[in-house]
Scaffold this active site. Structure first.
Site, PDB file in Angstrom:
ATOM      1  N   HIS A 120      68.747  50.437  31.595  1.00 25.72           N
ATOM      2  CA  HIS A 120      70.110  50.892  31.880  1.00 25.72           C
ATOM      3  C   HIS A 120      70.088  51.733  32.889  1.00 25.72           C
ATOM      4  O   HIS A 120      71.163  52.381  32.915  1.00 25.72           O
ATOM      5  CB  HIS A 120      71.069  50.986  30.849  1.00 25.72           C
ATOM      6  N   CYS A 131      73.602  52.921  52.032  1.00 27.23           N
ATOM      7  CA  CYS A 131      72.324  52.828  52.574  1.00 27.23           C
ATOM      8  C   CYS A 131      71.342  52.982  51.558  1.00 27.23           C
ATOM      9  O   CYS A 131      70.296  53.012  51.939  1.00 27.23           O
ATOM     10  CB  CYS A 131      72.533  53.704  53.780  1.00 27.23           C
TER      11      CYS A 131
HETATM   12  P1  NAD Z   1      75.416  52.668  20.123  1.00 25.69           P
HETATM   13  O1  NAD Z   1      76.335  53.727  20.517  1.00 25.69           O
HETATM   14  O2  NAD Z   1      75.967  51.230  20.402  1.00 25.69           O
HETATM   15  O3  NAD Z   1      74.707  52.650  18.925  1.00 25.69           O
HETATM   16  C1  NAD Z   1      74.023  53.453  18.403  1.00 25.69           C
HETATM   17  C2  NAD Z   1      73.643  53.337  16.905  1.00 25.69           C
HETATM   18  O4  NAD Z   1      72.880  54.425  16.480  1.00 25.69           O
HETATM   19  C3  NAD Z   1      74.777  53.219  16.207  1.00 25.69           C
HETATM   20  O5  NAD Z   1      74.591  52.103  15.316  1.00 25.69           O
HETATM   21  C4  NAD Z   1      74.811  54.460  15.088  1.00 25.69           C
HETATM   22  O6  NAD Z   1      75.183  54.317  13.950  1.00 25.69           O
HETATM   23  C5  NAD Z   1      73.347  54.903  15.257  1.00 25.69           C
HETATM   24  N1  NAD Z   1      72.985  56.340  15.054  1.00 25.69           N
HETATM   25  C6  NAD Z   1      73.480  57.351  15.777  1.00 25.69           C
HETATM   26  N2  NAD Z   1      72.951  58.279  15.486  1.00 25.69           N
HETATM   27  C7  NAD Z   1      72.087  58.165  14.551  1.00 25.69           C
HETATM   28  C8  NAD Z   1      70.850  58.936  13.777  1.00 25.69           C
HETATM   29  N3  NAD Z   1      70.958  60.186  14.000  1.00 25.69           N
HETATM   30  N4  NAD Z   1      70.245  58.086  12.967  1.00 25.69           N
HETATM   31  C9  NAD Z   1      70.248  56.917  12.819  1.00 25.69           C
HETATM   32  N5  NAD Z   1      71.404  56.200  13.343  1.00 25.69           N
HETATM   33  C10 NAD Z   1      71.934  56.972  14.293  1.00 25.69           C
HETATM   34  O7  NAD Z   1      74.340  52.671  21.407  1.00 25.69           O
HETATM   35  P2  NAD Z   1      73.206  51.630  22.039  1.00 25.69           P
HETATM   36  O8  NAD Z   1      72.927  50.550  21.072  1.00 25.69           O
HETATM   37  O9  NAD Z   1      72.334  52.382  22.638  1.00 25.69           O
HETATM   38  O10 NAD Z   1      74.233  50.907  23.158  1.00 25.69           O
HETATM   39  C11 NAD Z   1      75.274  51.543  23.756  1.00 25.69           C
HETATM   40  C12 NAD Z   1      74.998  51.863  25.357  1.00 25.69           C
HETATM   41  O11 NAD Z   1      74.933  53.093  25.598  1.00 25.69           O
HETATM   42  C13 NAD Z   1      73.383  51.878  25.778  1.00 25.69           C
HETATM   43  O12 NAD Z   1      73.561  50.778  26.836  1.00 25.69           O
HETATM   44  C14 NAD Z   1      73.223  53.099  26.409  1.00 25.69           C
HETATM   45  O13 NAD Z   1      72.959  52.830  27.814  1.00 25.69           O
HETATM   46  C15 NAD Z   1      74.345  53.759  26.597  1.00 25.69           C
HETATM   47  N6  NAD Z   1      74.424  55.112  26.015  1.00 25.69           N
HETATM   48  C16 NAD Z   1      73.424  56.062  26.257  1.00 25.69           C
HETATM   49  C17 NAD Z   1      73.332  57.289  25.802  1.00 25.69           C
HETATM   50  C18 NAD Z   1      72.093  58.140  26.091  1.00 25.69           C
HETATM   51  O14 NAD Z   1      71.214  58.173  27.175  1.00 25.69           O
HETATM   52  N7  NAD Z   1      71.617  59.140  25.268  1.00 25.69           N
HETATM   53  C19 NAD Z   1      74.237  57.895  25.160  1.00 25.69           C
HETATM   54  C20 NAD Z   1      75.303  56.997  24.642  1.00 25.69           C
HETATM   55  C21 NAD Z   1      75.544  55.766  25.150  1.00 25.69           C
END
Ligand code: NAD
Length: 249
Positions: A120, A131
């Site tokens: 992503h 550009c």
């Molecule tokens: P999501 O938020 O949809 O899912 C995160 C999952 O992780 C949830 O099911 C949650 O319950 C679980 N979770 C959170 N903290 C946890 C922990 N400490 N231990 C165990 N489980 C935990 O995120 P996703 O599936 O990555 O998809 C969402 C999109 O969000 C992605 O495309 C990403 O690009 C983007 N995103 C990225 C960041 C980052 O770079 N850190 C942060 C937020 C969103």
């Protein structure tokens, strides 16, 4: 009961010859970066299509930068946690082929992982939409702070962080990650809701190609039923336990 599952996780990781880790925002919450969908997550109280879609960005770049400004700052200072470090160690030890990450925070590389497919994109850079001149993140912050809408030195075009917004194509890193997943013997999915496609499809794809599927997440997800091992728990404590068992082995 979770003890036995952690033993099995350690065994599957150490026996793997070409494991691939698929990571989501959940691996970085313990580094202080909120995920999207948990309570208190980034999506609470906002319309994702306004603040994270290419259409929303083009309609209102000022609003986009205003929404992301303090969140950008958090990404710059965040440090990798035990999960990022453990994956980097498994790669050095020859067990892990690569990390395919949906995260844009750069923490896997900061922890020392070398083969990282950022499917992503990344917040390390921004690019001119006209550009394609590339700029480091810190500079774009400064411009956003001073001018509100950062523009390119070369042509005056709009600068957009190099992340994939809703409505945009995935970068070549996705195909590269998909290639690694196709040859994986174990796919370890950590901290992802598996609600975002096409990345989530990598799980059934890996299963069909013969990989063992291991899922570690706080809550149940759509592919638990096809997984070979599921651990519902907090990544930090689970990975600390894995680390100490590996150290004692
Ligand atoms: P999501 O938020 O949809 O899912 C995160 C999952 O992780 C949830 O099911 C949650 O319950 C679980 N979770 C959170 N903290 C946890 C922990 N400490 N231990 C165990 N489980 C935990 O995120 P996703 O599936 O990555 O998809 C969402 C999109 O969000 C992605 O495309 C990403 O690009 C983007 N995103 C990225 C960041 C980052 O770079 N850190 C942060 C937020 C969103």
């Amino acid at each position: 009961m979770i003890d036995g599952r952690i033993d099995e996780l350690v065994r599957r990781l150490t026996e793997a010859r070409r494991a691939v880790a698929l990571t989501g925002a959940g691996v970085s919450t313990e580094s202080g970066i909120p995920d999207f969908r948990s309570s208190g997550g980034l999506w609470q109280g906002v319309d994702p299509m306004q603040v994270a879609s290419i259409r929303g960005f083009l309609q209102d770049p000022k609003g986009f930068y205003r929404f992301w400004m303090d969140k950008f700052a958090r990404l710059v200072t965040a440090q990798p946690n035990v999960t990022h470090h453990l994956l980097a160690g498994l790669e050095r030890g020859g067990h892990l082929l690569s990390v395919v990450t949906q995260n844009i925070d750069g923490l896997h590389r900061k922890a020392g992982s070398e083969r990282v497919h950022e499917v992503h994109g990344t917040f390390q850079r921004a690019r001119c939409l006209q550009c394609a001149t590339s700029y480091p993140l810190a500079e774009v912050f400064d411009r956003a702070r001073r001018w509100e809408v950062p523009r390119c030195d070369v042509c005056g075009g709009l600068l957009k962080p190099d992340v994939v917004l809703f409505g945009e194509m995935l970068p070549p890193a996705f195909r590269e990650g998909e290639g690694d997943v196709a040859q994986a013997d174990v796919l370890v999915v950590l901290g992802s809701s598996l609600e975002v496609y096409p990345v989530a499809d990598l799980v059934p794809q890996a299963k069909r190609a013969g990989a063992r599927i291991v899922l570690v997440n706080r809550q149940p997800g759509p592919y638990d039923a096809i997984a070979d091992l599921v651990i519902h728990g907090e990544l930090g404590p689970v990975m600390e336990e894995v680390r100490s068992r590996l150290a004692a082995a």
